[in-house]
Scaffold this active site. Structure first.
Site, mmCIF file in Angstrom:
data_model
loop_
_atom_site.group_PDB
_atom_site.id
_atom_site.type_symbol
_atom_site.label_atom_id
_atom_site.label_comp_id
_atom_site.label_asym_id
_atom_site.label_seq_id
_atom_site.Cartn_x
_atom_site.Cartn_y
_atom_site.Cartn_z
ATOM 1 C CD GLU A 77 -2.885 -1.020 -0.028
ATOM 2 O OE1 GLU A 77 -3.153 0.068 -0.565
ATOM 3 O OE2 GLU A 77 -3.292 -2.108 -0.478
ATOM 4 C CG HIS A 94 -0.889 0.908 -4.470
ATOM 5 N ND1 HIS A 94 -0.852 0.652 -5.811
ATOM 6 C CD2 HIS A 94 -1.397 -0.222 -3.898
ATOM 7 C CE1 HIS A 94 -1.306 -0.580 -6.037
ATOM 8 N NE2 HIS A 94 -1.625 -1.126 -4.882
HETATM 9 ZN ZN ZN Z 1 -2.650 -2.849 -4.400
#
Ligand code: ZN
Length: 242
Positions: free
Chosen positions: A59, A62
């Site tokens: 995460e 991202h």
């Molecule tokens: Zn992802």
């Protein structure tokens, strides 16, 4: 009632843990401990925490790419089913959406690639190929494979997985955004139903849960895209009127 609590702050992003997340290591630890002995229970808890370290890093990857494009990411929340980075709305630019979405799975594959040789030397080929909770080296081998599965699972071309966004970004190059979303959502539903049925057939309840989760999340994405479409249409019409 507040259900998520801040546990960390990395690079200006709050890392919150949802209360239900705490149940996961607890349930798995007690379940495996009862069934196979306390040490297996302990290893199950350690494995869950290791895998969630990987989910968090996924995460974060991202988020860092998103921030590079000027999109704010105030919070990442860890749920038992995975992590969610709450981003400001991603602009409808296929290239940006593609790069942000592809970054997470790429982290998992890069980690697996970097760990392959050291783990091969450390654990040996046999242990690396047969993950188990019976001993600590096998637990690390489990972590290695979980990481690969995470990367692959997220590439499934269906909402709300990264693969769904990647697919939409690719489709959006040759059709409008709403239609590209609709196709990715339909695919999401098909995968959700397949997961659900396969989970029931094989008595794998985690898959049943994942199926339900994907179905609901895919639907939300469709509603959001439709709502955004209406907004842009209204905006366009207002501009023409002026
Ligand atoms: Zn992802």
């Amino acid at each position: 009632m507040k259900t998520s609590y801040r546990a960390l702050r990395i690079q200006g992003i709050d890392i919150e843990i949802h209360l239900s997340f705490l149940l996961l290591p607890l349930i798995l630890g007690v379940y495996y401990g009862n069934l196979y002995g306390p040490m297996i229970g302990v290893r199950a808890v350690v494995l869950v925490l290791l895998v969630f370290g990987s989910v968090l890093a996924h995460e974060l990857t991202h988020s860092i790419v998103a921030r590079h494009f000027g999109i704010l990411v105030p919070v990442i929340t860890l749920y038992p089913i995975g992590g969610v980075a709450s981003m400001q709305r991603i602009p409808r630019e296929a290239r940006k959406e593609f790069l942000i979405s592809v970054a997470g799975p790429l982290f998992n594959f890069t980690l697996a690639l970097l760990l392959l040789f050291p783990f091969y030397l450390w654990l040996g080929k046999d242990t690396l190929l047969s993950p188990t909770l019976s001993h600590w080296p096998g637990t690390w081998s489990n972590f290695y494979w979980a990481n690969l599965v995470l990367g692959l699972f997220n590439l499934i071309p269906a909402f709300p997985m990264d693969g769904g966004r990647i697919l939409r970004a690719i489709l959006a190059r040759c059709m409008n955004y709403e239609k590209a979303t609709r196709i990715s959502v339909y695919l999401g539903r098909i995968f959700a139903i397949l997961f659900f049925l396969f989970g029931i057939w094989q008595s794998r309840w985690m898959l049943v849960l994942v199926g339900l989760f994907i179905y609901v999340a895919a639907d939300n994405e469709k509603r959001l895209a439709h709502f955004e479409e209406l907004l842009t249409k209204a905006e366009r019409e207002r501009k023409i009127e002026h």
